[in-house]
Design a protein around this motif. Structure first.
Motif, PDB file in Angstrom:
ATOM      1  N   LEU A  89       0.826  -1.213   0.000  1.00 35.87           N
ATOM      2  CA  LEU A  89       0.000   0.000   0.000  1.00 35.87           C
ATOM      3  C   LEU A  89       0.853   1.253   0.000  1.00 35.87           C
ATOM      4  O   LEU A  89       0.580   2.215  -0.705  1.00 35.87           O
ATOM      5  N   GLU A  90       1.933   1.196   0.774  1.00 35.62           N
ATOM      6  CA  GLU A  90       2.832   2.343   0.827  1.00 35.62           C
ATOM      7  C   GLU A  90       3.432   2.635  -0.538  1.00 35.62           C
ATOM      8  O   GLU A  90       3.538   3.790  -0.955  1.00 35.62           O
ATOM      9  N   ASP A  96       0.943   4.122  -2.753  1.00 39.33           N
ATOM     10  CA  ASP A  96       0.581   5.450  -2.271  1.00 39.33           C
ATOM     11  C   ASP A  96       1.637   6.490  -2.640  1.00 39.33           C
ATOM     12  O   ASP A  96       1.355   7.667  -2.766  1.00 39.33           O
ATOM     13  N   ALA A 120       0.559   8.706  -5.262  1.00 39.55           N
ATOM     14  CA  ALA A 120      -0.740   9.368  -5.186  1.00 39.55           C
ATOM     15  C   ALA A 120      -0.583  10.880  -5.009  1.00 39.55           C
ATOM     16  O   ALA A 120       0.457  11.350  -4.607  1.00 39.55           O
TER      17      ALA A 120
END
Lengths: 294, 404
Positions: free
Chosen positions: B397-398, B401, B404
Motif C-alpha cells: 500500500l505504501e 501510495d 498518489a
C-alpha cells in the motif's frame, strides 16, 4: 542657418567624374554589353516566335486560361504597333534584373550571415528605395551619358532592394532546426548555405526577384527620360503632347508586360502548375495516397 | 560509477560543465562559483544559467536518458555533447577526446563520423525526397551518389520504411517522418546517437512503437544513445540509466529502479505521480527485510527461534539455509505445534503450506493478487533461491501510495 548639401553633392559628382572615369567606362561597357546583348537577341526574335514562347511559358508554368490571356494581350500589343518597344523594355528589365541579382543575392547572403553587414546595408537600401527615382537619373546621366546604360543602372539602383531584403529575410527565417540538423551532420559553412539555407529560402528569394522585376518595370518607364527607350518613350510622348490615347496605349502595354512577367516569375518559386501538372499529377500522387493509408 | 579516463566502458564523460547564456558569461560564472543565486546573477549580469556544473559518465552501448521539465537544461546538455552549443567551461569527452577543445574541422569530422542527431520536430529538409534526406549526412561527407543512395536505402529498410524513397517529407505521417530522421542519423554508422525529444511529437501509440523500434535497433547493433525526454514513462521504458536535471543541475543519475526507489529529492519524486508503479516496480524492488529470519542449523533448537519471534513480537519467521537460501516460512503456532512432540527437524514440518515465494523479477502487478490473498507477508527470492525480503500488505500500500 542653412547648409549647402547640394553643393557638396555637386562637387562629389564632379570629383568622381574627374578621377574615376576609367572605372565608370568599365561599368558602362559591362552593363552596355549585357543590355545590348539581350536587346539584340530579343529584337532579332520574330514576333510570332516571341509570342509563342510567352504563350508556352504561360501554359507550362501557370495554366490554360492564362495562356489564352497571354496570346490575346500580346496580339493586342502587336496591333498597337508596340511590339518592338515592348521588347526593348523587356531587355532593359531583364538586364537590370540580372545585374540586380548578381549584386543583390550575394549582398543578401552577406546580410544574413552578419548582423553588422545588415546594419550597414539596411539604411542604404532604405535610401535607394525612398529617394525619388528622378533624383538619381541626373547623376546616372552625368556619369554614363544618355541611353540604355544609365537607364539600366538607375533601374538597378531602384529595383535591387527587394531581392537583397528578401534574400536576407529568407535565409534568416530558415527554421533553426534545419540549421541545427545541417550542423549536426557536419556541414561546413558553405555546405550549410547551399544545401540547407538557400534551398529553404528559395520561395522568399523568388518573391524578392519577382518584386525586383516589378520595380524595374516601373522604373524603365521613368528611365526613358534619359533615353533608355522602349515603351517608356511612348508614354513620355503621350505626356509631352498631352496625347491621352498614345499615353494610354503605352500604359496598357506596360501593364500587360507586368502581368505576364509577374505571373510567370511568381510560379518559378512554386511547384510546377497548370497544364503539365495535370499530366504529372497522377504518377506523383500515387505514393502519397498509399502513404496515407499505410 | 566512479570512472577514470582510461575506463574503456565510458564513452562520453561530462566533466564540470557549465553553460551560461548571455552577454557576460565569464562574470556570471565567477558569481556562480562565489555562491550567488541565479536570480542575483541574472540581475547583475542578465545571464541565465542553463547548465550548472554537470558531471556524469555515459557508458558505451547504453541508452542514457536525460530527463527534466522544460527549462531544466536537458536539451542544452544534449547540444553540448556535439557542440551545437558552445560550453562556457568544462570538458565533454567522447572516447577520451574533449569536444570543447576541438578545432572546427575536427568537429566537422566528429559530427560526420561519430555523433549524429535526431530532432523533436524531425527537421527533415522539405526540398529533399525521403532518400535524399536519409542520405543527407553521407552527401555532406562527400560520398558519391550511387553508394550513398544504396546505404540510405539499407537504413530506410532497417527502420521499416521501404518504398517511400521518392516521397516528400510532407507526404509522410509523423511516425514515418521520424523513421526517416532515424535513418538519416543511422546512415553514417555513428557510435553515438543524440536524440532530442525524438518521439515527443508523436501520438502515444506511435511513440511506443518507435520506442520499441529503437530498443530493437539497439539490440541489433549497439550504439551509445543519449535520449532527452520529459516523459518518465518513456525514460523508464527505454533507459538503461536516467539522468535527472533540475534548473540546469544534475540532481540524480541512476538506473530506473534506483530513481524510483531512492529519489534524490521531491522534484525527482514528483515525476512518478502519474506513473503506473505496478509496471515499474519488480517484486525485488520493494521486498523488505523486516521479518525475523532464522538460519536452520543442526543443534540449534526451535525454542531459541520462538524466543526471538516473541522478542520482536512477530507471528512469523523466515527459515533460511546457511547460504541464505529460502527454505520456508513458519508461524509461531505452527512452530509451537511441531516442537511440542520433540521430533527432529521441527522447522520443515512447521512450514506454512500455502506460502509460495515470489521471484524477484516478478512485476508488481502480478504480485498484487498474491499478497492480497495471503494472510502473511509473502517472501521474495532471487534466481539463486536466496531470500531477499518480504512484501506485506502495508508495504504494498505504501508503494502504491507513493505516487498518489
Amino acid at each position: 542657418m542653412t547648409f549647402d548639401i547640394g553643393d557638396g553633392v555637386d562637387s562629389a559628382v564632379n570629383y568622381i567624374l574627374d578621377n574615376f572615369s576609367p572605372l565608370l567606362d568599365l561599368i558602362a561597357a559591362v552593363i552596355g554589353a549585357v543590355t545590348n546583348g539581350i536587346q539584340t537577341v530579343l529584337l532579332a526574335t520574330p514576333m510570332t516566335l516571341g509570342i509563342a514562347i510567352f504563350v508556352l511559358l504561360s501554359l507550362w508554368r501557370v495554366g490554360f486560361g492564362f495562356a489564352l490571356f497571354t496570346a490575346a494581350s500580346l496580339w493586342l500589343v502587336d496591333h498597337m504597333g508596340l511590339w518592338s518597344a515592348m521588347m526593348e523594355t523587356l531587355s532593359l528589365v531583364l538586364a537590370s534584373t540580372l545585374v540586380a541579382m548578381l549584386i543583390g543575392l550575394p549582398l543578401g547572403i552577406a546580410m544574413a550571415r552578419s548582423d553588422r553587414v545588415a546594419a550597414i546595408v539596411r539604411p542604404i537600401l532604405d535610401l535607394m528605395q525612398t529617394m525619388p527615382a528622378f533624383v538619381y537619373l541626373i547623376p546616372a546621366a552625368m556619369f554614363f551619358g544618355l541611353g540604355a546604360v544609365p537607364g539600366t543602372i538607375a533601374t538597378v539602383i531602384f529595383s535591387m532592394p527587394p531581392v537583397v531584403r528578401l534574400t536576407n529575410l529568407g535565409i534568416r527565417q530558415v527554421h533553426v532546426e534545419f540549421i541545427e540538423a545541417g550542423n549536426a551532420f557536419g556541414c561546413t559553412a558553405s555546405q550549410l548555405l547551399f544545401k540547407v539555407q538557400l534551398p529553404n529560402a528559395l520561395p522568399s528569394i523568388m518573391t524578392g526577384i519577382n518584386q525586383t522585376i516589378m520595380l524595374s518595370l516601373s522604373m524603365v518607364v521613368i528611365a526613358s527620360m534619359i533615353g533608355a527607350g522602349g515603351i517608356g518613350n511612348t508614354v513620355l510622348t503621350g505626356i509631352q503632347r498631352l496625347d491621352v490615347g498614345t499615353g494610354f496605349e503605352g500604359g496598357i502595354a506596360v501593364v500587360i508586360l507586368a502581368v505576364i512577367l509577374d505571373r510567370i516569375t511568381q510560379s518559378l518559386g512554386k511547384e510546377r502548375a497548370g497544364f503539365c501538372r495535370l499530366l504529372f499529377r497522377r504518377q506523383a500522387q500515387q505514393p502519397t495516397a498509399s502513404a496515407v493509408t499505410a | 560509477m566512479a570512472t577514470t579516463e582510461s575506463d574503456p566502458t565510458v564513452k562520453i564523460s561530462i566533466k564540470d560543465v557549465f553553460k551560461i547564456f548571455g552577454e557576460q558569461p565569464e562574470r556570471a560564472l565567477e558569481l556562480l562559483k562565489a555562491g550567488r543565486t541565479k536570480p542575483e546573477i541574472h540581475a547583475a549580469t542578465g545571464c541565465t544559467i542553463a547548465v550548472n556544473d554537470a558531471s556524469f559518465d555515459i557508458s558505451a552501448g547504453e541508452i542514457f536518458v536525460i530527463m527534466g521539465l522544460s527549462g531544466s537544461g536537458k536539451s542544452t546538455m544534449l547540444r553540448l555533447i556535439n557542440r551545437l552549443i558552445e560550453p562556457t567551461s568544462g570538458a565533454i569527452e567522447i572516447a577520451g577526446r574533449d569536444v570543447a577543445q576541438m578545432s572546427r574541422s575536427e568537429l566537422v569530422a566528429l559530427r560526420r563520423n561519430d555523433v549524429s542527431m535526431v530532432f523533436q520536430s524531425f527537421a527533415l529538409l522539405p526540398n529533399r525526397s525521403v532518400i535524399d534526406n536519409a542520405a543527407f549526412g553521407l552527401e555532406i561527407a562527400g560520398m558519391e551518389e550511387a553508394e550513398r543512395k544504396r546505404r540510405a536505402r539499407t537504413v530506410l529498410q532497417a527502420v521499416g520504411l521501404e518504398g517511400y524513397d521518392d516521397s516528400r517529407p510532407d507526404q509522410l505521417s509523423g511516425g514515418m517522418k521520424q523513421r526517416v530522421g532515424l535513418a538519416r542519423a543511422l546512415a553514417g554508422e555513428p557510435t553515438v546517437l543524440l536524440m532530442d525529444e525524438a518521439f515527443s511529437a508523436l501520438d502515444p501509440l506511435i511513440r511506443t512503437e518507435m520506442q520499441d523500434e529503437l530498443v530493437r535497433l539497439q539490440s541489433e547493433h549497439s550504439r551509445t544513445i543519449v535520449f532527452v525526454s520529459h516523459d518518465i514513462d518513456e525514460a523508464m521504458r527505454i533507459g538503461d540509466r536516467i539522468c535527472i536535471m533540475q534548473n540546469g543541475e544534475v540532481v540524480q543519475v541512476g538506473t530506473p529502479d534506483e530513481i524510483v526507489l531512492k529519489p534524490a529529492n521531491d522534484y525527482v519524486r514528483s515525476f512518478f505521480r502519474n506513473v503506473d508503479v505496478s509496471q515499474v516496480f519488480r517484486a525485488g524492488d520493494i521486498a523488505r527485510k523486516t521479518q525475523v529470519t532464522i538460519i536452520d542449523r543442526q543443534g540449534v533448537s526451535a525454542a531459541a527461534a520462538l524466543e526471538r519471534m516473541e522478542h520482536y513480537d512477530r507471528d512469523i519467521a523466515i527459515i533460511l539455509g546457511r547460504d541464505k537460501t529460502y527454505h520456508g516460512m513458519v508461524s509461531r503456532n505452527s512452530l509451537i505445534e511441531t516442537t511440542r512432540d520433540g521430533a527432529s527437524d521441527p522447522y520443515r514440518r512447521a512450514f506454512l503450506k500455502d506460502i509460495e515465494p515470489i521471484p524477484a523479477a516478478e512485476s508488481l502487478s502480478n504480485v498484487l493478487g498474491k499478497v492480497a490473498a495471503s494472510a502473511f507477508p509473502v517472501p521474495v527470492i532471487d534466481e539463486a533461491n536466496r531470500y531477499l525480503g518480504s512484501i506485506s500488505k502495508s508495504t504494498l500500500l505504501e508503494t502504491l501510495d507513493r505516487t498518489a
